[in-house]
Enzyme design. Structure first.
Site, PDB file in Angstrom:
ATOM      1  N   SER A 597       1.809  29.502  13.168  1.00 18.27           N
ATOM      2  CA  SER A 597       1.471  30.514  12.181  1.00 18.27           C
ATOM      3  C   SER A 597      -0.038  30.744  12.194  1.00 18.27           C
ATOM      4  O   SER A 597      -0.589  31.164  13.207  1.00 18.27           O
ATOM      5  CB  SER A 597       1.978  30.084  10.806  1.00 18.27           C
ATOM      6  OG  SER A 597       1.977  31.143   9.910  1.00 18.27           O
ATOM      7  N   HIS A 712      10.504  32.501  10.030  1.00 16.89           N
ATOM      8  CA  HIS A 712       9.146  32.077  10.337  1.00 16.89           C
ATOM      9  C   HIS A 712       9.077  30.636  10.826  1.00 16.89           C
ATOM     10  O   HIS A 712       8.088  30.231  11.431  1.00 16.89           O
ATOM     11  CB  HIS A 712       8.262  32.261   9.106  1.00 16.89           C
ATOM     12  CG  HIS A 712       6.805  32.111   9.391  1.00 16.89           C
ATOM     13  ND1 HIS A 712       6.168  32.734  10.445  1.00 16.89           N
ATOM     14  CD2 HIS A 712       5.852  31.376   8.775  1.00 16.89           C
ATOM     15  CE1 HIS A 712       4.890  32.405  10.448  1.00 16.89           C
ATOM     16  NE2 HIS A 712       4.674  31.572   9.459  1.00 16.89           N
TER      17      HIS A 712
END
Length: 742
Positions: A597, A712
């Protein structure tokens, strides 16, 4: 604090190799840090992707890879997956790694962390049989035994099969009041792991979804219970009702028995806000305050109270960079992320302080009462969180990246703190606390010590071990040390190193360095069976960098790496890498790095800035095109962290660090491994796709894996997590272990 308490935390503590900190992928999901803590479903529908500017369209030939489900883009993804899987799965280590990871992730010997509600512990559980998971419950008495008598509340595998959907459980928000047991819950379900969810009302008594109950279509949305027949809800209400970041900015009040489109608007933000979320606060006498949170930027918020019978919201008189932590004995607790000198008061508070004021006085006068200091961290400490139980207030802090838990108590001479005894000097936190319950659970772990779930007795102050895990990997001969590297500007940057005590210190030890460095998220010691089995048992060393941008030393440590100062984050990480080499733990030929991320952005920058310092780079669900990130999915919400490409000065800086724009085909890059997910509706998979395409076009070697599900986290279930972990550690082993490399 909220009437509807989230049970998102009921999911088992995940073993996420490569996500070493407990929230390594979480920061970009914590869109409104406090508001998201109030509800498990506080996000809105992803908007259509803006039309690129003419300048970008002309200069970027890879925009077609931003079409998430585009036929051409997916064909490219399938080719890269096939090529990379063929390479990695042919390695003789892969099958053993996958089996070991799956065994660790699906092990029945896991602590079933849960939420206590009316004498029952609720837990979300996944294993090899229950791939999508069970939401289940057991009595407190049974939970304390070695073999709890679990009762299934929802079987999500069966639900998905019955409905023909790819459901992933995203949590539930259950109504709690002083005078009634919990019964009504809003359950969130995601298609394939996306942030966008549908919500349905669930009855804990009948263990069934409520016919004609509260139900919403798919969106990134947030809801908060007002009472059994009323919700505050923020969602996508149609064209022009979501922010540029793709989140809602209109809150409505929805009454049972009425259609969703008949809900009444009560609070409105602006399209330029990050988002607006509902929030309810239950006072200690049972009264419920309705309100909302306007997140103007990722780190600035306005909190609003909607008095009964009034149409104009009242703003809570607190700083924009602060987070409410609950109410204890009439005191409204507030943690500060900026210095504060309350107007008209002879007091000054520092960023990082925990403060309080009398809530009833504010409700009566609608002005700020006198503010008192509750706790001020030292230069080596940071406030991690505050939890309220029935009869106690607890404070979790970090002290030189070691977790501690304190008990808070107001008195005539101010607030006092008392340390709670813990098993060791590792990572400690508050696993469960609720204003309606006297039960308090703590947890403890470190790199070499498995999780322990501890019971804290509010009445006596005693801590007892409720559950502890056996060792899941061989720690014989392993040791943990903390070192400090000196960054480019002289700042001392701590990092942990886990290694065999007998390593030769001749630079030959394969070493994996993990970093994040953003969004005030701390990287803390944690126990990872997958990391242990697939890396440490193989003879590898592991380093965890506590670089600026994180929250290890409070808001200042984070803010030192914001926007135009972000190069400090990268200098810190480079300094840790160089320190590992200087100590002769390893050499660049045996040093690998990993991050996800925001940490994926860190990896991309490291590829460009110091390709000579590492021989393996795992780039997980990354941001890489920093000149377009604000136009993709939730990217606009992060301009307060990175800076905006639309602001000339900030764009000029982003041009110097953006991995995509700084790619140089003539650079001798280490072979990178890009990992992302088609279903990630937070960080666009186009970032990883486009960067990998640059390597392809330049004829440079790279590996690429894009999971078609998983959101995610790049994995929606334990099977996918095991596969991803095995792929990553196979790649790292191929690159860093000299005996089998080449």
């Amino acid at each position: 604090m909220p009437v509807g308490e989230s049970i998102l935390a009921e999911a088992d503590k995940p073993d996420n190799p490569g996500e070493t900190g407990p929230a390594a992928f979480a920061p970009l999901c914590l869109l409104v840090l406090t508001a998201c803590a109030q509800s498990s479903n506080t996000e809105a529908l992803v908007p259509e992707m803006p039309v690129p500017t003419a300048e970008v369209t002309e200069t970027d030939p890879n925009l077609w890879l931003e079409e998430v489900e585009g036929e051409k883009a997916l064909a490219w993804v399938r080719r890269q997956n096939s090529r990379s899987l063929a390479v990695l799965q042919a390695d003789p280590r892969y099958a053993g790694f996958e089996a070991a990871a799956l065994d660790a992730l699906n092990s029945k010997e896991r602590i079933p962390y849960g939420t206590v509600r009316d004498g029952m512990v609720y837990n979300f559980w996944q294993d090899d049989v229950n791939v999508r998971g069970l939401w289940r419950r057991a009595s407190l008495e049974s939970y304390a035994t070695d073999a709890p008598d679990w009762e299934t509340v929802v079987d999500f595998d069966r639900l998905a099969a019955d409905e023909g959907k790819n459901w992933v459980y995203k949590g539930a928000d259950c109504l709690r009041t002083l005078d009634a047991p919990a019964r009504h819950c809003i359950v969130s379900l995601s298609d394939g792991g996306k942030d966008a969810v549908i919500t349905r009302e669930f009855d804990l008594g009948t263990k069934a979804f409520v016919e004609e109950g509260f139900e919403t279509p798919e969106a990134k949305q947030g809801a908060a219970w007002v009472d059994a027949d009323t919700l505050l809800i923020a969602s996508d209400w149609g064209a022009g009702t979501v922010t540029q970041s793709g989140y809602p900015f209109i809150i409505k009040r929805w009454t049972r028995g009425t259609p969703l489109d008949a809900a009444t608007e009560v609070l409105r933000g602006k399209e330029t806000d990050v988002g607006v979320w509902p929030m309810t606060i239950e006072l200690e006498d049972g009264r419920v305050l309705q309100g909302g949170v306007t997140s103007e930027t990722f780190f600035t918020r306005s909190y609003w109270w909607l008095p009964d019978g009034e149409t104009a919201p009242v703003r809570w008189p607190i700083p924009s960079k602060s987070s409410p932590n609950g109410i204890y004995k009439g005191h409204f607790l507030l943690s500060l992320e900026e210095d504060w000198a309350p107007e008209g008061q002879n007091a000054a508070f520092k960023s990082g302080d925990l403060v309080a004021f009398d809530v009833e006085t504010f409700l009566e006068t609608r002005t700020l009462p006198p503010v008192s200091l509750v706790f001020r961290p030292t230069a080596t400490q940071a406030v991690n969180g505050v939890a309220i139980a029935r009869g106690a207030a607890l404070l979790s802090i970090s002290d030189n990246v070691v977790g501690k838990v304190l008990r808070l108590e107001p008195g005539a001479d101010g607030w006092t703190t008392a340390a709670i005894t813990l098993p060791g000097t590792g990572q400690a936190g508050i696993a469960f606390s609720d204003e309606h319950e006297t039960t308090v659970f703590l947890n403890y772990e470190d790199f070499l010590t498995p999780d322990s779930l501890l019971n804290y007795d509010i009445a006596t102050g005693e801590v007892s071990t409720l559950k502890s895990l056996p060792a899941k990997f061989d720690t014989t001969g392993l040791t943990v040390e903390q070192f400090f590297a000196t960054s480019k500007d002289g700042t001392k940057v701590p990092y942990f190193l886990v290694h065999r005590s007998d390593i030769p210190f001749d630079g030959t030890t394969p070493t994996l360095l993990y970093g994040y460095g953003g969004f005030q998220v701390s990287m803390n010691p944690s126990y990872s069976p997958v990391l242990g089995r697939l890396w440490l048992e193989q003879g590898g060393a592991y380093a965890l960098a506590n670089i600026r941008g994180g929250g290890e030393f409070g808001p200042q440590w984070h803010q030192a790496g914001l926007k135009l100062h972000r190069q400090r984050v990268y200098d810190d990480f480079i300094a840790v890498g160089e320190d590992l080499v200087a100590r002769k733990v390893t050499t660049p030929a045996h040093l690998g790095i990993e991050g996800g991320s925001n940490g994926g952005l860190l990896m991309g920058v490291m590829l460009n800035q110091r390709p000579d310092l590492w021989n393996a780079v795992v780039v997980q669900v990354p941001l890489l095109d920093m000149l377009r990130y604000h136009m993709l999915l939730a990217g606009a919400s992060w301009v307060d962290e990175y800076g905006s490409p639309d602001v000339p000065e900030e764009r000029a800086f982003l041009e110097t660090i953006s991995p995509y724009q700084n790619f140089d085909a003539s650079t001798p890059y280490p072979v990178p491994f890009f990992v992302t997910s088609t279903k990630d509706d937070r960080v666009h998979p186009g970032h990883a796709r486009k960067m990998a395409k640059l390597f392809e076009d330049a004829g440079l070697p790279f590996l690429y894996y894009e999971n078609v599900d998983g959101g995610h986290s790049a994995a929606a279930n334990q099977t996918e997590r095991a596969k991803r972990s095995a792929l990553e550690f196979t790649y790292l082993s191929e690159r860093l272990f000299p005996a089998l490399r080449d």
